[in-house]
Design a protein around this motif. Structure first.
Motif, PDB file in Angstrom:
ATOM      1  N   GLU A   1       0.843  -1.216   0.000  1.00  0.00           N
ATOM      2  CA  GLU A   1       0.000   0.000   0.000  1.00  0.00           C
ATOM      3  C   GLU A   1       0.870   1.255   0.000  1.00  0.00           C
ATOM      4  OE1 GLU A   1      -3.666   1.979   2.572  1.00  0.00           O
ATOM      5  OE2 GLU A   1      -2.989  -0.050   3.036  1.00  0.00           O
ATOM      6  N   GLU A   2       1.977   1.205   0.737  1.00  0.00           N
ATOM      7  CA  GLU A   2       2.916   2.326   0.752  1.00  0.00           C
ATOM      8  C   GLU A   2       3.481   2.589  -0.642  1.00  0.00           C
ATOM      9  OE1 GLU A   2       4.853   4.115   3.791  1.00  0.00           O
ATOM     10  OE2 GLU A   2       2.679   4.111   3.933  1.00  0.00           O
ATOM     11  N   VAL A   3       3.832   1.515  -1.339  1.00  0.00           N
ATOM     12  CA  VAL A   3       4.363   1.653  -2.703  1.00  0.00           C
ATOM     13  C   VAL A   3       3.308   2.266  -3.616  1.00  0.00           C
ATOM     14  CG1 VAL A   3       5.151   0.371  -4.741  1.00  0.00           C
ATOM     15  CG2 VAL A   3       6.062  -0.202  -2.493  1.00  0.00           C
ATOM     16  N   ASP A   4       2.067   1.822  -3.494  1.00  0.00           N
ATOM     17  CA  ASP A   4       0.962   2.382  -4.297  1.00  0.00           C
ATOM     18  C   ASP A   4       0.866   3.887  -4.091  1.00  0.00           C
ATOM     19  OD1 ASP A   4       0.391  -0.096  -5.225  1.00  0.00           O
ATOM     20  OD2 ASP A   4      -1.369  -0.420  -3.970  1.00  0.00           O
ATOM     21  N   ASN A   5       0.894   4.320  -2.836  1.00  0.00           N
ATOM     22  CA  ASN A   5       0.776   5.753  -2.524  1.00  0.00           C
ATOM     23  C   ASN A   5       1.972   6.539  -3.055  1.00  0.00           C
ATOM     24  OD1 ASN A   5      -1.637   5.285  -1.156  1.00  0.00           O
ATOM     25  ND2 ASN A   5      -0.624   4.983   0.810  1.00  0.00           N
ATOM     26  N   LEU A   6       3.162   5.971  -2.914  1.00  0.00           N
ATOM     27  CA  LEU A   6       4.363   6.657  -3.396  1.00  0.00           C
ATOM     28  C   LEU A   6       4.369   6.774  -4.920  1.00  0.00           C
ATOM     29  CD1 LEU A   6       7.085   5.093  -1.067  1.00  0.00           C
ATOM     30  CD2 LEU A   6       6.503   7.519  -1.215  1.00  0.00           C
ATOM     31  N   VAL A   7       3.897   5.732  -5.595  1.00  0.00           N
ATOM     32  CA  VAL A   7       3.832   5.769  -7.064  1.00  0.00           C
ATOM     33  C   VAL A   7       2.858   6.850  -7.520  1.00  0.00           C
ATOM     34  CG1 VAL A   7       3.031   4.497  -9.093  1.00  0.00           C
ATOM     35  CG2 VAL A   7       4.549   3.390  -7.467  1.00  0.00           C
ATOM     36  N   ASP A   8       1.709   6.948  -6.857  1.00  0.00           N
ATOM     37  CA  ASP A   8       0.736   8.007  -7.181  1.00  0.00           C
ATOM     38  C   ASP A   8       1.338   9.386  -6.938  1.00  0.00           C
ATOM     39  OD1 ASP A   8      -1.127   6.118  -7.882  1.00  0.00           O
ATOM     40  OD2 ASP A   8      -2.112   6.089  -5.923  1.00  0.00           O
ATOM     41  N   ASN A   9       2.059   9.528  -5.824  1.00  0.00           N
ATOM     42  CA  ASN A   9       2.696  10.814  -5.506  1.00  0.00           C
ATOM     43  C   ASN A   9       3.776  11.159  -6.522  1.00  0.00           C
ATOM     44  OD1 ASN A   9       1.095  11.064  -3.239  1.00  0.00           O
ATOM     45  ND2 ASN A   9       2.625  10.211  -1.847  1.00  0.00           N
ATOM     46  N   LEU A  10       4.523  10.131  -6.954  1.00  0.00           N
ATOM     47  CA  LEU A  10       5.581  10.373  -7.940  1.00  0.00           C
ATOM     48  C   LEU A  10       4.989  10.853  -9.256  1.00  0.00           C
ATOM     49  CD1 LEU A  10       8.564  10.150  -8.782  1.00  0.00           C
ATOM     50  CD2 LEU A  10       8.119   7.785  -9.452  1.00  0.00           C
ATOM     51  N   SER A  11       3.876  10.229  -9.662  1.00  0.00           N
ATOM     52  CA  SER A  11       3.220  10.642 -10.910  1.00  0.00           C
ATOM     53  C   SER A  11       2.761  12.092 -10.820  1.00  0.00           C
ATOM     54  CB  SER A  11       2.023   9.729 -11.195  1.00  0.00           C
ATOM     55  OG  SER A  11       2.447   8.394 -11.340  1.00  0.00           O
ATOM     56  N   SER A  12       2.191  12.469  -9.670  1.00  0.00           N
ATOM     57  CA  SER A  12       1.735  13.852  -9.483  1.00  0.00           C
ATOM     58  C   SER A  12       2.908  14.823  -9.457  1.00  0.00           C
ATOM     59  CB  SER A  12       0.951  13.965  -8.166  1.00  0.00           C
ATOM     60  OG  SER A  12      -0.146  13.077  -8.162  1.00  0.00           O
ATOM     61  N   LEU A  13       4.034  14.378  -8.854  1.00  0.00           N
ATOM     62  CA  LEU A  13       5.211  15.232  -8.759  1.00  0.00           C
ATOM     63  C   LEU A  13       5.888  15.416 -10.108  1.00  0.00           C
ATOM     64  CD1 LEU A  13       7.261  16.679  -6.828  1.00  0.00           C
ATOM     65  CD2 LEU A  13       8.457  14.496  -6.667  1.00  0.00           C
ATOM     66  N   MET A  14       5.879  14.360 -10.929  1.00  0.00           N
ATOM     67  CA  MET A  14       6.589  14.406 -12.197  1.00  0.00           C
ATOM     68  C   MET A  14       5.915  15.298 -13.232  1.00  0.00           C
ATOM     69  SD  MET A  14       9.338  12.764 -11.842  1.00  0.00           S
ATOM     70  CE  MET A  14       9.874  12.870 -13.539  1.00  0.00           C
ATOM     71  N   GLU A  15       4.593  15.434 -13.154  1.00  0.00           N
ATOM     72  CA  GLU A  15       3.868  16.216 -14.165  1.00  0.00           C
ATOM     73  C   GLU A  15       4.359  17.659 -14.265  1.00  0.00           C
ATOM     74  OE1 GLU A  15      -0.286  15.718 -13.518  1.00  0.00           O
ATOM     75  OE2 GLU A  15      -0.263  13.590 -14.061  1.00  0.00           O
ATOM     76  N   PRO A  16       4.444  18.417 -13.145  1.00  0.00           N
ATOM     77  CA  PRO A  16       4.971  19.797 -13.273  1.00  0.00           C
ATOM     78  C   PRO A  16       6.436  19.838 -13.692  1.00  0.00           C
ATOM     79  CG  PRO A  16       4.610  19.213 -10.958  1.00  0.00           C
ATOM     80  CD  PRO A  16       3.989  18.142 -11.777  1.00  0.00           C
ATOM     81  N   ILE A  17       7.237  18.848 -13.235  1.00  0.00           N
ATOM     82  CA  ILE A  17       8.657  18.817 -13.617  1.00  0.00           C
ATOM     83  C   ILE A  17       8.794  18.598 -15.119  1.00  0.00           C
ATOM     84  CG2 ILE A  17      10.812  17.516 -13.364  1.00  0.00           C
ATOM     85  CD1 ILE A  17      10.010  16.958 -10.468  1.00  0.00           C
ATOM     86  N   ILE A  18       7.975  17.693 -15.654  1.00  0.00           N
ATOM     87  CA  ILE A  18       7.992  17.417 -17.096  1.00  0.00           C
ATOM     88  C   ILE A  18       7.576  18.651 -17.885  1.00  0.00           C
ATOM     89  CG2 ILE A  18       6.802  16.115 -18.910  1.00  0.00           C
ATOM     90  CD1 ILE A  18       6.814  13.734 -16.922  1.00  0.00           C
ATOM     91  N   MET A  19       6.563  19.347 -17.399  1.00  0.00           N
ATOM     92  CA  MET A  19       6.112  20.570 -18.065  1.00  0.00           C
ATOM     93  C   MET A  19       7.221  21.627 -18.093  1.00  0.00           C
ATOM     94  SD  MET A  19       3.164  19.947 -19.200  1.00  0.00           S
ATOM     95  CE  MET A  19       2.689  21.599 -19.707  1.00  0.00           C
ATOM     96  N   VAL A  20       7.975  21.717 -17.010  1.00  0.00           N
ATOM     97  CA  VAL A  20       9.087  22.676 -16.944  1.00  0.00           C
ATOM     98  C   VAL A  20      10.165  22.296 -17.958  1.00  0.00           C
ATOM     99  CG1 VAL A  20      10.999  23.497 -15.496  1.00  0.00           C
ATOM    100  CG2 VAL A  20       8.694  23.341 -14.546  1.00  0.00           C
TER     101      VAL A  20
END
Length: 405
Positions: free
Chosen positions: A362-381
């Motif tokens: 469950e921890e991995v699931d949450n971290l993967v979701d957080n990583l996806s959310s974090l990567m979106e603005p970085i990718i846009m930059v």
């Protein structure tokens, strides 16, 4: 370990018992086997030859770990329903969508019909059925609870496959976007910037420093684009070469992955989840702890954890408690060690490890979701800097000319 001989299609022609000419296609491991089988069926073969393969034949579809997971669940369901083992393989094999998987399962069925136990048949195919899978099947056969153990294997495979897919998805998305951004930037530099460069030359004025730098990059890319492609191909090939052949490189790579921010946390927690899930499944099957740790090491998915588990195995083999060996490894959180200690004292280590695996998955699931959310603005930059920077560089001289007018 017996090597599996692939069957070949043979085109044959001959006469039956009544002298009637017959012909067809027969699959066998060799021409001699085909002739013998056809003779047994009452045919006198006059002509036989291997069926030629198409010049542009498509490659057979590879067997994935996902295919093995689906097979495990289907076989467990069949056996629970009371279907005999050979018939279960026949039903599951013929009903599988992947032709390569069909061939694999039907070849296992053939071995079982010849008198082999299921574990023996699977052991002959280590590419598809790992040590963990074979050990659990063997334990199930010896205890007479094969369907129960197959159900546990299916659950284990499904959970590990689900976690693998989520991690791959989290890592593939940003890599794919960066690759696309690189390709778009290269196309702009080679084909678009030169058009603007020719136009700027007609102005007869000095270009802004930023625009001049981009124009020079474009000119370099037009002359030496093959160097860039060669370097990329060489880098990918070198990485793949050392990853497959150098344990030191894999050790370095896995250690670096564990130290990365966010990604490292995901890798650490997923390795602990795999460790706990695998050891829980093996313990529930009654496999001795020392033997179980051998299979667990290979299932961790990370060399650092695999080496730590093998050291733990050596300590457990000398009489140390698992919880103490884990504390010596320095990779497992205090909570995991305490859960194992409680399990050892109460004799329910499989249940405790299952709870640990559930928590970390469950921890991995949450971290993967957080990583996806974090990567979106970085990718846009990143996209904004690469593509937007080129566009700004091309329009700066036009803005400068407009302000001068």
């Amino acid at each position: 370990m017996a090597e599996q001989v692939e069957q070949v299609d043979f085109i044959w022609e001959g006469k039956d018992k009544n002298g009637k000419v017959s012909k067809g296609v027969f699959a066998a491991k060799s021409e001699a086997v085909a002739k013998a089988e056809l003779r047994r069926q009452g045919y006198r073969v006059t002509k036989i030859k291997a069926k030629p393969k198409p010049l542009f034949a498509s490659r057979p579809k590879a067997i994935t770990s996902g295919d093995i997971a689906i097979f495990s669940r289907q076989l467990a369901t069949m056996l629970k329903a009371g279907v005999p083992l050979v018939q279960s393989f026949d039903i599951v094999g013929k009903g599988h969508e992947n032709p390569s998987m069909q061939d694999l399962l039907l070849s296992v069925k053939t071995d079982i019909e010849a008198g082999d136990r299921l574990a023996e048949a699977l052991n002959r195919r280590p590419i598809y059925f790992d040590e963990l899978f074979c050990n659990l099947v063997e334990a199930g056969e010896q205890a007479g609870v094969l369907e129960t153990l197959l159900d546990k294997i299916a659950t284990y495979k499904e959970k590990t496959e689900s976690m693998k897919k989520k991690i791959k998805k989290a890592l593939t998305y940003p890599i794919a976007v960066v690759v696309v951004a690189f390709i778009v930037t290269t196309i702009l530099l080679i084909f678009v910037v030169p058009v603007f460069s020719d136009m700027f030359k007609s102005f007869g004025a000095d270009l802004p420093a930023f625009t001049q730098m981009v124009v020079e990059m474009s000119e370099w890319m037009q002359k030496y684009w093959w160097i860039v492609i060669g370097c990329v191909v060489a880098a990918v090939y070198t990485f793949d070469f050392f990853k497959k052949r150098s344990r030191k490189f894999c050790h370095f790579l896995d250690r670096m992955l564990l130290r990365l921010p966010v990604v490292g946390l995901i890798m650490n927690k997923s390795a602990i989840a795999r460790f706990a899930r695998t050891l829980s499944t093996m313990s529930a099957a009654g496999v001795p702890l020392v033997d179980a740790l051998q299979s667990v090491a290979g299932a961790c998915g990370n060399i650092i954890y695999a080496e730590a588990v093998m050291k733990m195995r050596e300590e457990v083999a000398t009489g140390q408690r698992l919880q103490f060996a884990m504390s010596q490894a320095g990779l497992f959180p205090h909570m995991v060690q305490q859960m194992v200690a409680i399990g050892e004292e109460s004799g329910s280590i499989d249940a405790m490890l299952s709870k640990v695996a559930d928590f970390y998955e469950e921890e991995v699931d949450n971290l993967v979701d957080n990583l996806s959310s974090l990567m979106e603005p970085i990718i846009m930059v990143i996209l904004g800097i690469l593509v937007g920077g080129l566009i700004v560089a091309m329009y700066l001289p036009i803005f400068k000319l407009g302000s001068a007018i």
